[in-house]
Design a protein around this motif. Structure first.
Motif, short mmCIF file in Angstrom:
data_model
loop_
_atom_site.label_atom_id
_atom_site.label_comp_id
_atom_site.label_asym_id
_atom_site.label_seq_id
_atom_site.Cartn_x
_atom_site.Cartn_y
_atom_site.Cartn_z
N LEU A 11 56.98 -5.83 -26.04
CA LEU A 11 56.20 -4.59 -26.20
C LEU A 11 55.08 -4.52 -25.17
CD1 LEU A 11 55.74 -2.00 -27.81
CD2 LEU A 11 54.31 -3.32 -29.39
N VAL A 12 54.43 -5.66 -24.94
CA VAL A 12 53.34 -5.69 -23.96
C VAL A 12 53.86 -5.40 -22.55
CG1 VAL A 12 51.60 -7.16 -22.86
CG2 VAL A 12 51.90 -7.18 -25.34
N MET A 13 55.03 -5.96 -22.21
CA MET A 13 55.61 -5.74 -20.90
C MET A 13 55.99 -4.27 -20.69
SD MET A 13 58.02 -9.14 -20.55
CE MET A 13 58.71 -8.56 -19.03
N VAL A 14 56.55 -3.65 -21.75
CA VAL A 14 56.90 -2.22 -21.64
C VAL A 14 55.65 -1.37 -21.43
CG1 VAL A 14 57.89 -0.28 -22.90
CG2 VAL A 14 59.03 -2.50 -22.96
N GLN A 15 54.58 -1.70 -22.15
CA GLN A 15 53.33 -0.94 -22.00
C GLN A 15 52.78 -1.08 -20.59
OE1 GLN A 15 50.79 -2.44 -25.08
NE2 GLN A 15 51.79 -1.21 -26.71
N GLN A 16 52.86 -2.33 -20.02
CA GLN A 16 52.36 -2.51 -18.66
C GLN A 16 53.18 -1.73 -17.65
OE1 GLN A 16 52.39 -6.76 -18.06
NE2 GLN A 16 50.53 -7.11 -19.27
N ILE A 17 54.51 -1.73 -17.86
CA ILE A 17 55.36 -0.97 -16.93
C ILE A 17 55.06 0.53 -17.00
CG2 ILE A 17 57.75 -0.32 -16.45
CD1 ILE A 17 58.56 -3.14 -17.37
N LEU A 18 54.91 1.04 -18.22
CA LEU A 18 54.59 2.48 -18.38
C LEU A 18 53.24 2.80 -17.76
CD1 LEU A 18 55.86 3.13 -22.01
CD2 LEU A 18 56.90 3.90 -19.87
N PHE A 19 52.27 1.92 -17.97
CA PHE A 19 50.93 2.16 -17.42
C PHE A 19 50.97 2.15 -15.89
CE2 PHE A 19 46.82 0.56 -15.90
CZ PHE A 19 45.99 1.56 -16.39
N THR A 20 51.75 1.19 -15.33
CA THR A 20 51.85 1.11 -13.86
C THR A 20 52.51 2.36 -13.29
OG1 THR A 20 52.00 -1.30 -14.05
CG2 THR A 20 52.69 -0.28 -11.96
N ASN A 21 53.57 2.82 -13.97
CA ASN A 21 54.24 4.04 -13.49
C ASN A 21 53.34 5.27 -13.57
OD1 ASN A 21 56.58 2.63 -12.92
ND2 ASN A 21 57.49 3.00 -14.95
N LEU A 22 52.56 5.34 -14.64
CA LEU A 22 51.63 6.47 -14.76
C LEU A 22 50.58 6.44 -13.66
CD1 LEU A 22 51.11 6.63 -18.64
CD2 LEU A 22 52.38 8.23 -17.20
N VAL A 23 50.08 5.24 -13.36
CA VAL A 23 49.07 5.13 -12.29
C VAL A 23 49.67 5.52 -10.94
CG1 VAL A 23 47.61 3.51 -11.01
CG2 VAL A 23 47.70 3.42 -13.50
N LEU A 24 50.89 5.05 -10.65
CA LEU A 24 51.55 5.42 -9.40
C LEU A 24 51.81 6.93 -9.30
CD1 LEU A 24 54.10 2.46 -9.08
CD2 LEU A 24 52.00 2.81 -7.77
#
Length: 607
Positions: A11-24
């Motif tokens: 769950l933490v990894m998915v949240q980090q990936i989503l956050f990174t994509n949103l920032v990009l």
């Protein structure tokens, strides 16, 4: 326990990936406008390269659209058909000295010139239509006008008097008549300080143009440049006394209205008798006596000059509204339009702009050696007018008195006249200067109420005087204005100067005799002291017509050339005045050439 930990890490990894994509995505959205702006700036800074061959082809296509599309389009755009346009280009090249430049041919130069005159196009509009720079358009406009003015000896018409074989109405009643003359106003732009001199009685800023025409609506003589406030008779007097004078042979005459004097060479209608067309009404209002019949026929014949002025302004739109050229160029444009009018009348017999045309005979031209050089009234001329009037009205000849004169007037004393002393004149001059400096003088003259102000000032400085604003001061100012105008006109003559010590006219006996011969009214002005001349110049100088910008074709050509070139004469083409030896349109007009392949017409004409 391990399962819960694994799920938590996933769950933490998915949240980090989503956050990174949103920032990009956010960074990409912010950066895109900057990239678009950078690309736009790069596009603007990129130098644009033109294909000269394509541009030249487009320019020639535009010219061919006007000329090769047919006579209708050529008439609408250039005011002449293709045949006349080709002949005009031929004349300008072989007589006017107009040549092809590096990138502009003669045909395009002439087309730009005619387009400006016909539609009063501004420089920017013409440069856009012909895809040329404004400097190129301006340079070629003046070049064509300079070449056109060289043709004035060829294009101006020599008049022929009406003889006894003429059967054209109403000219057959005026044997010996050469044509008609009149003045017209053409709007111009002048400096603000000169507007008072150029303001007409209708309030417009214009120049007074003297036009003389024959029975075929062709111009014979033109004098332009006189200020709009000048009277028609004054312009005619100047035309007769100039170095390049208007010549009227003895025994011949021109028809003119009552704005001129009925003197030798100039036949006017009877005063206080119906004259203009609107005064006759319907057919029931027929002429009642010999004078009305003469005025009716005179009006029918003299109307030729009115029609001519209307046709001239209808053909060339630049004459219908003021242009923004310098004043001397505006006068040259007027002369150029007149020359083009004569050329079109000769080349296109059925003028499409003319509503109707009178058929005239072909009288025999007589050679005269003596010309009329002044405006002098004589009883012989008045009696001659009465004779031809009664001759054309034989039916009621017996009922008219032989003298034809009106009722004698009683000589009543003029109560408005008074003698002015030197002190009174000096005080009036000083009062005029005072109200001028206080702002009582505008470009239209003195403001309302100035006579009362001057009267009060005279009564203050001269107690007990009987001087009144009207009529005494008003009449005195009118006389001073008239005298000042005559002095300015006299000083503008060649060989006439001013003596500042004695305040007199300075001229040799030979020069003075020549001036008096042309204008007898100047005889008494030579030895008289004009002590107030400088004061008159200060008071009236800016609002009195002087004719300093007046020009004929000869003076305009001298000013344009400013060289010692010999002016071509019109008789080198033969007595029949046949302009062009070829028939039809020049084939070179419809061809498209590049700068490297076009034929240099100017070089061929010189050879």
């Amino acid at each position: 326990m391990d399962m819960k930990r694994r799920k938590l890490l996933l769950l933490v990894m998915v949240q980090q990936i989503l956050f990174t994509n949103l920032v990009l995505l956010y960074l990409l959205i912010r950066r895109r406008p900057r990239m678009v702006a950078r690309r736009h700036r790069a596009t603007l800074n990129t130098p644009v390269t033109y294909n000269m061959t394509q541009r030249i082809n487009a320019q020639f296509c535009h010219l061919n659209m006007i000329i090769d599309a047919g006579d209708v389009q050529c008439l609408l755009n250039l005011r002449m058909n293709r045949n006349a346009f080709g002949r005009l280009c031929y004349l300008l090249m072989h007589i006017g000295g107009l040549t092809d430049s590096r990138y502009v041919r003669v045909q395009e130069k002439v087309a730009m010139f005619l387009s400006v005159l016909a539609h009063h196009k501004k420089n920017r509009v013409t440069s856009h239509d012909y895809m040329r720079s404004g400097q190129t358009v301006s340079a070629h406009f003046h070049e064509v006008m300079r070449a056109l003015l060289k043709l004035y000896t060829l294009l101006l018409v020599k008049p022929t008097p009406v003889d006894e074989t003429c059967d054209s109405e109403p000219w057959k009643w005026f044997e010996g008549c050469l044509g008609a003359l009149d003045g017209t106003h053409i709007g111009v732009h002048v400096r603000a300080r000169d507007k008072a001199k150029y303001r007409t009685r209708k309030g417009t800023i214009a120049v007074n143009v003297l036009g003389v025409c024959d029975r075929n609506m062709n111009f014979i003589y033109t004098l332009t440049g006189w200020e709009g406030s000048a009277a028609d008779a004054r312009v005619l007097r100047d035309a007769l006394t100039r170095d390049d004078a208007f010549k009227v042979p003895r025994g011949c005459y021109y028809l003119c209205d009552n704005g001129y004097a009925n003197v030798d060479g100039f036949l006017t209608p009877y005063r206080r008798v119906r004259y203009h067309r609107d005064a006759w009404g319907n057919r029931a209002s027929a002429p009642q006596d010999h004078k009305e019949l003469f005025n009716w026929r005179h009006s029918q014949a003299r109307n030729i000059i009115e029609r001519l002025f209307g046709l001239l302004k209808k053909r060339w739109a630049i004459l219908r509204s003021p242009s923004f050229f310098p004043l001397h160029v505006q006068n040259q444009i007027i002369l150029a339009c007149i020359l083009l009018h004569n050329f079109i009348r000769n080349q296109i017999p059925d003028d499409p702009l003319e509503e109707y045309d009178e058929q005239v005979g072909s009288p025999i031209h007589d050679t005269h050696n003596e010309y009329i050089s002044s405006l002098e009234s004589s009883n012989e001329w008045v009696n001659w007018r009465d004779q031809i009037t009664r001759r054309s009205f034989r039916v009621i000849m017996d009922s008219v008195a032989t003298s034809g004169s009106g009722t004698a007037r009683c000589n009543k004393p003029d109560k408005t006249r008074r003698s002015w002393s030197g002190r009174e004149e000096d005080e009036l001059i000083q009062s005029l200067k005072d109200i001028t400096t206080k702002g009582w003088k505008s470009e239209n003259g003195f403001k309302a109420g100035y006579l009362t102000l001057l009267e009060n000032a005279m009564h203050t400085t001269l107690p007990g005087t009987n001087i009144r604003g009207n009529p005494h001061i008003n009449s005195k100012i009118h006389v001073w204005k008239k005298t000042y105008s005559s002095l300015v006109t006299l000083l503008s003559k060649s060989g006439v100067g001013w003596n500042d010590t004695d305040n007199t006219i300075d001229a040799t006996d030979e020069t003075w005799e020549s001036i008096v011969k042309h204008d007898p009214t100047m005889r008494a002005m030579r030895h008289k002291q004009w002590t107030h001349f400088n004061d008159w110049a200060e008071i009236f100088g800016n609002d009195r017509a002087t004719g300093e910008q007046s020009k004929t074709f000869e003076t305009a050509l001298q000013q344009v050339l400013n060289l010692g070139e010999e002016v071509p004469h019109g008789d080198f083409l033969g007595e029949n005045r046949t302009y062009i030896p070829f028939d039809g349109v020049d084939d070179s007009i419809s061809e498209t050439h590049t700068p490297t392949s076009k034929t240099n017409a100017g070089a061929s004409s010189k050879s």
